[in-house]
Design an enzyme around this catalytic site. Structure first.
Site, mmCIF file in Angstrom:
data_model
loop_
_atom_site.group_PDB
_atom_site.id
_atom_site.type_symbol
_atom_site.label_atom_id
_atom_site.label_comp_id
_atom_site.label_asym_id
_atom_site.label_seq_id
_atom_site.Cartn_x
_atom_site.Cartn_y
_atom_site.Cartn_z
ATOM 1 N N CYS A 2 52.173 76.411 15.837
ATOM 2 C CA CYS A 2 51.190 76.241 16.905
ATOM 3 C C CYS A 2 51.414 74.902 17.595
ATOM 4 C CB CYS A 2 49.752 76.318 16.414
ATOM 5 S SG CYS A 2 49.311 77.850 15.594
ATOM 6 N N ARG A 27 58.219 74.804 18.087
ATOM 7 C CA ARG A 27 57.365 74.871 16.900
ATOM 8 C C ARG A 27 57.171 76.300 16.416
ATOM 9 N NH1 ARG A 27 54.496 70.138 16.084
ATOM 10 N NH2 ARG A 27 52.769 71.198 15.064
ATOM 11 N N TRP A 74 50.750 80.566 16.660
ATOM 12 C CA TRP A 74 51.492 81.304 15.642
ATOM 13 C C TRP A 74 50.450 82.022 14.795
ATOM 14 C CZ3 TRP A 74 52.079 81.409 10.258
ATOM 15 C CH2 TRP A 74 53.268 81.989 9.773
ATOM 16 N N ASN A 100 45.011 74.345 15.843
ATOM 17 C CA ASN A 100 46.131 74.592 14.942
ATOM 18 C C ASN A 100 45.604 74.560 13.517
ATOM 19 O OD1 ASN A 100 47.681 74.374 17.230
ATOM 20 N ND2 ASN A 100 48.645 72.445 16.664
ATOM 21 N N GLY A 101 46.092 75.437 12.661
ATOM 22 C CA GLY A 101 45.688 75.410 11.263
ATOM 23 C C GLY A 101 44.882 76.624 10.857
ATOM 24 N N GLU A 488 71.831 77.575 1.434
ATOM 25 C CA GLU A 488 71.523 77.131 2.787
ATOM 26 C C GLU A 488 72.250 77.976 3.832
ATOM 27 O OE1 GLU A 488 70.130 74.942 6.091
ATOM 28 O OE2 GLU A 488 69.358 75.413 4.092
ATOM 29 N N LYS A 492 70.363 80.203 6.770
ATOM 30 C CA LYS A 492 70.637 80.069 8.206
ATOM 31 C C LYS A 492 70.902 81.432 8.845
ATOM 32 C CE LYS A 492 69.807 76.034 8.925
ATOM 33 N NZ LYS A 492 68.746 76.366 7.991
ATOM 34 N N GLU A 495 67.618 83.358 9.095
ATOM 35 C CA GLU A 495 66.659 82.778 10.032
ATOM 36 C C GLU A 495 66.915 83.183 11.478
ATOM 37 O OE1 GLU A 495 65.021 78.521 8.470
ATOM 38 O OE2 GLU A 495 67.130 78.599 8.990
ATOM 39 N N HIS A 511 76.370 89.276 -12.723
ATOM 40 C CA HIS A 511 75.146 89.599 -13.448
ATOM 41 C C HIS A 511 74.157 90.329 -12.550
ATOM 42 C CE1 HIS A 511 76.339 87.312 -16.992
ATOM 43 N NE2 HIS A 511 76.725 86.342 -16.179
ATOM 44 N N LYS A 610 58.673 75.634 13.345
ATOM 45 C CA LYS A 610 59.406 74.429 12.974
ATOM 46 C C LYS A 610 58.622 73.581 11.988
ATOM 47 C CE LYS A 610 62.901 71.642 13.413
ATOM 48 N NZ LYS A 610 64.220 72.072 12.920
#
Length: 615
Positions: A2, A27, A74, A100-101, A488, A492, A495, A511, A610
């Site tokens: 947000c 964001r 968001w 926001n929140g 990582e 990526k 995402e 395994h 973000k």
């Protein structure tokens, strides 16, 4: 997560708000809205979709207004649609709010307000808050500032808010708890924003609210900051912003992510500048030096982080245990405080966060602080919440990272963590002078090796991305220091391309995950010469025996893996400790080019944010 933009002054508010929202798009959001006050009436427009959709829809607004707020949402409570978008109006139509929140006790408050005759049109917790403000204002005959303070003392959760009143076009009331909020101060004008990027072109002077504070911004007056709990006045020094406008522009690159990938030689160098003094044979870090005894006598170091920062923490576990011989545990911050962790006063808790506002990481730090641990922060944003709560810390100096998928922040974090591990190893006697000098000399040369990697691998990566862009799944494998690199790399790809990918320790493949391998499965193997090379070669042979498609990241001059792999990406030779920095580069590029070829929104991937300021 947000974004809030507000303006009060002598300029036209609408273009400032629209352009500010565009600056906050990084964001992550799914809807947008804004409100201005003209002739003591609200002009309110909101919509599901992008800021560009809002701009098209709000063309009829009177641009003469000099006060307003905007928001990118968001979704948390309620699906993304026009009704749930912000701003939200009170029942009487006199108060408007962006938020926001999350208000955790919104349902209880909503029930109470409904019993008092309030009607709700959205599914959001935000509409509950704006109506709670109306209730206090009208029932107690309060000013807007007083009503906001009363309401915020009733809610549980996290928030950054900006509130306007229809009949008061010279005032904005703001507050924060767990979500960042900055007030830009100009010549007889004020700017409100989730970070400084929306108002950089107008002023470089700003005040950042701390948790539990609110402020009344009134034209022609000083900003009045108060504690929400008891209304006590607070004084904050005005900060001089160090950001430059060009740092938050694309600079000719197609996407921010690509720009930030190519900025890594500079961001790594900036992170080392003033800290790594090779000619003097020292690492100069005040945050470590001032608390050296705490670190050297630590029973253990606990690293808490989320997402990409968690992967940096996993590399740090190898670095610190190997070079300094201090026990390290790495925890998902989102799980840390929910398992009743054992923490004592000889523990050091290191929090890693790009934004410095990650809610889960902040919650973990607060718990650690309550238990008496020494807490240390590593983040990229000066003045952020993590920077303020910690006992000491280090900024990464990577510069603003706009792309949601972290790239340069990750390698900057690895750089800081390498400096910490080497410094601690030297001071506790685990590293000889010869080994110490060799490590700092090599680390000093890493920015040049990153530049070389960018120049030498891009063309090959583009070729590989074309071949595998339609793969539904991918595996990433590494061992030792490069196991976190595999995690990582997989993150990526997930995402920004939305391709399912998983990272594993290479030895764990047999395994379970080996059952997935066939001629359609691309497997990325990080097979650098230092560290478990022969074992990784054996894993590659196991994959090839099952007809898997191998993309190998190897050191220059490698011949053994080249005979097995379908594709080879060469990176420069380095010590094992620094191979995750170099290996990150082609994996970032691979994700980027696959996403571009799939026509994904690279900088703003779906559902992601973000700065994750809710738990």
């Amino acid at each position: 997560m947000c974004g809030i933009v507000g303006y009060l002054g002598h300029r036209e508010a609408y273009p400032i708000i629209i352009n500010g929202l565009k600056r906050l798009e990084y964001r992550g959001y799914d809807s947008a809205g804004l409100v201005i006050i003209e002739d003591e009436d609200f002009g309110l427009v909101k919509t599901k979709g992008k800021v560009s959709d809002l701009e098209e829809k709000s063309g009829s607004l009177n641009n003469g207004a000099t006060i307003g707020v905007g928001h990118t949402r968001w979704a948390t409570h309620g699906v993304p649609n026009d009704v749930n978008s912000h701003p939200h109006l009170s029942n009487d139509g006199n108060i408007v709010l962006v938020h926001n929140g999350i208000i955790e006790n919104y349902d209880t408050i909503k029930t109470e307000l409904m019993q008092k005759g309030f009607v709700f049109h959205s599914e959001t917790d935000t509409e509950v808050l704006v109506n709670l403000i109306q209730y206090f204002k009208n029932s107690e005959d309060l000013t807007l500032t007083e009503a906001v303070r009363y309401a915020l003392n009733e809610v549980i959760g996290a928030y950054a808010i900006a509130v306007l009143e229809k009949h008061n076009p010279n005032e904005i009331v703001v507050g924060r708890l767990g979500s960042p909020l900055a007030i830009g101060i100009g010549e007889n004008e004020f700017f409100i924003a989730s970070d400084a990027s929306p108002f950089l072109q107008f002023t470089k002077e700003a005040v950042y609210l701390d948790d539990g504070e609110m402020a009344t911004v009134t034209l022609g007056k000083e900003v009045d900051i108060r504690k929400i709990k008891d209304n006590l006045p607070v004084t904050h020094a005005v900060q001089e912003l160090q950001l430059n406008l060009e740092e938050i522009e694309k600079g000719g690159y197609e996407h921010f992510m690509l720009k930030e990938i190519y900025e890594q030689p500079k961001s790594i160098r900036d992170t080392m500048r003033g800290r790594l003094l090779v000619d003097e044979g020292i690492i100069k870090m005040a945050g470590i030096w001032d608390h050296q005894e705490r670190f050297l006598n630590a029973k253990r170091i606990i690293i808490v982080a989320c997402g990409t920062s968690y992967h940096a923490g996993l590399v740090a576990e190898y670095l610190i245990e190997d070079l300094a011989r201090i026990p390290v545990e790495v925890e998902y911050a989102s799980e840390f405080r929910y398992r009743n962790p054992i923490i004592n006063k000889r523990d050091i808790v290191i929090a890693i966060s790009q934004s410095g506002e990650t809610a889960d990481t902040l919650a973990a730090l607060k718990l650690a602080k309550e238990k008496g641990a020494f807490i240390y922060g590593i983040n990229n944003v000066v003045g952020s919440s993590i920077a303020r709560i910690t006992d000491a810390g280090s900024y990464t100096h990577a510069g603003p990272e706009i792309g949601v998928a972290s790239t340069k922040a990750f390698t900057a974090q690895l750089t800081i963590l390498s400096l910490i591990a080497i410094k601690l190893g030297k001071h506790n006697g685990n590293l000889s002078n010869e080994r110490f000098n060799a490590l700092i000399s090599e680390l000093d040369g890493i920015p040049e090796l990153v530049q070389e990697t960018l120049e030498s691998t891009a063309e090959k990566v583009i070729e590989i991305s074309e071949i595998y862009k339609d793969a539904p799944n991918a595996l990433y494998l590494g061992r030792g220091y490069n196991f976190p690199s595999a995690l990582e790399g997989a993150l990526k790809l997930k995402e920004i391309s939305y391709i399912h990918a998983e990272g594993y320790p290479a030895a764990e493949m047999k395994h379970g995950p080996i059952a997935l391998i066939d001629e359609n499965m691309p497997v990325v193997i990080i097979a650098t010469k230092t560290g478990h090379y022969e074992k990784v070669v054996s894993n590659a042979q196991e994959i090839k025996a099952r007809k898997g498609q191998i993309i190998a990241v190897v050191n220059k001059g490698d011949s053994e893996v080249r005979r097995i792999a379908d594709h080879v990406i060469e990176i420069p030779n380095s010590s094992e400790e620094f191979s995750p920095i170099l290996a990150a580069i082609p994996l970032q590029l691979l994700s980027y080019y696959i996403a571009v070829k799939l026509d994904r929104n690279v900088d703003q991937p779906r559902n992601l944010a973000k700065s994750v300021t809710v738990e």
